[in-house]
Design a protein around this motif. Structure first.
Motif, short mmCIF file in Angstrom:
data_model
loop_
_atom_site.label_atom_id
_atom_site.label_comp_id
_atom_site.label_asym_id
_atom_site.label_seq_id
_atom_site.Cartn_x
_atom_site.Cartn_y
_atom_site.Cartn_z
N GLU A 1 0.94 -1.15 0.38
CA GLU A 1 0.04 -0.35 0.00
C GLU A 1 0.42 1.30 -0.08
OE1 GLU A 1 -2.64 -0.31 3.29
OE2 GLU A 1 -4.41 -1.98 2.22
N THR A 2 1.54 1.28 0.53
CA THR A 2 3.06 1.98 1.03
C THR A 2 4.31 1.56 0.98
OG1 THR A 2 2.96 2.65 3.26
CG2 THR A 2 1.12 4.02 1.95
N ASP B 1 7.66 0.52 2.97
CA ASP B 1 7.55 0.74 4.27
C ASP B 1 7.71 2.13 5.18
OD1 ASP B 1 9.97 -1.60 6.39
OD2 ASP B 1 8.25 -0.53 6.73
N SER B 2 7.55 2.23 6.06
CA SER B 2 7.53 3.35 6.34
C SER B 2 7.92 3.03 8.36
CB SER B 2 6.32 4.17 7.40
OG SER B 2 5.96 5.02 8.60
N ARG C 1 -1.60 -3.03 9.68
CA ARG C 1 -1.27 -1.86 8.73
C ARG C 1 0.23 -1.95 8.37
NH1 ARG C 1 -2.91 3.69 11.50
NH2 ARG C 1 -5.36 2.94 10.91
N THR D 1 2.53 -2.99 4.25
CA THR D 1 3.29 -2.03 4.20
C THR D 1 4.56 -2.86 3.47
OG1 THR D 1 5.06 -1.57 5.23
CG2 THR D 1 3.05 0.41 5.45
#
Lengths: 64, 133
Positions: free
Chosen positions: B4-5, B7-8, B63, B67
């Motif tokens: 989805e994004t 890796d944060s 979440r 990612t």
């Protein structure tokens, strides 16, 4: 599965981190694919082909 | 692929922080529940305090998983595939041993054994990841 990732990367003077960024994956994933420890999914293989502007067959070939 | 994004690091840090908070809350609840003079209502409240913290941790953990790229998800899956049978093995062995000999509740009840299940999972992750390095 054998692959020409290292050669294709060297031709473009990209580091594993550069390629990882273009593919939106981790550097560990690029390294694992390059060393043959991990075979990518079909979507990732297509993404690799797109990034290197070639076909999947030009990057990967089956063992033996 | 298609996480989805990317890796944060913040999400990873928050998840770890919340995991530690939950773990501390659990042991605080355990310590409070050792007090025999505490009213039942307070005991129940103390026992339930770690639950919402864990629920929040779970939301962040899910979440974080989303990612991850495909190899990282595979590592998580393989770690679970090792940890789950190990947990089954542990519980089965304890169940059989309990029929053979008397096991002290203070040492071998579910209140203590679940920690091993978590430990199996976290030990499996670096072990699996090593295969792909």
């Amino acid at each position: 599965m054998k692959n020409r990732l290292k050669v294709l990367r060297a031709e473009r003077d990209w580091s594993q981190a550069d390629l990882a960024e273009r593919l939106e994956v981790s550097r560990q994933t690029v390294n694992a694919i390059e060393t043959g420890r991990y075979d990518p999914s079909l979507p990732l293989a297509f993404r690799l082909a797109e990034v290197f502007e070639t076909t999947i067959e030009a990057i990967f070939e089956p063992d033996g | 692929m298609t996480p989805e994004t990317i890796d944060s690091p913040n999400l990873r840090r928050n998840t770890i922080a919340l995991g530690i908070t939950w773990f501390v809350a659990y042991w605080c609840a355990r310590a409070v529940l050792e007090n025999p003079d505490l009213a039942v209502g307070l005991k129940v409240a103390a026992a339930l305090i770690p639950v919402p913290i864990f629920a929040l941790f779970l939301v962040l953990f899910i979440r974080l998983i989303r990612t991850m790229d495909e190899l990282e998800r595979r590592i998580q899956l393989e770690a679970l595939a090792i940890a789950y049978p190990l947990a089954v093995l542990l519980l089965m062995t304890l169940g059989l041993l309990q029929r053979a000999v008397h096991l002290k509740f203070e040492d071998w009840s579910y209140a203590h054994v679940w920690v091993y299940v978590v430990m199996f999972y976290f030990l499996s992750i670096p072990w699996v990841a090593r295969r792909y390095q």
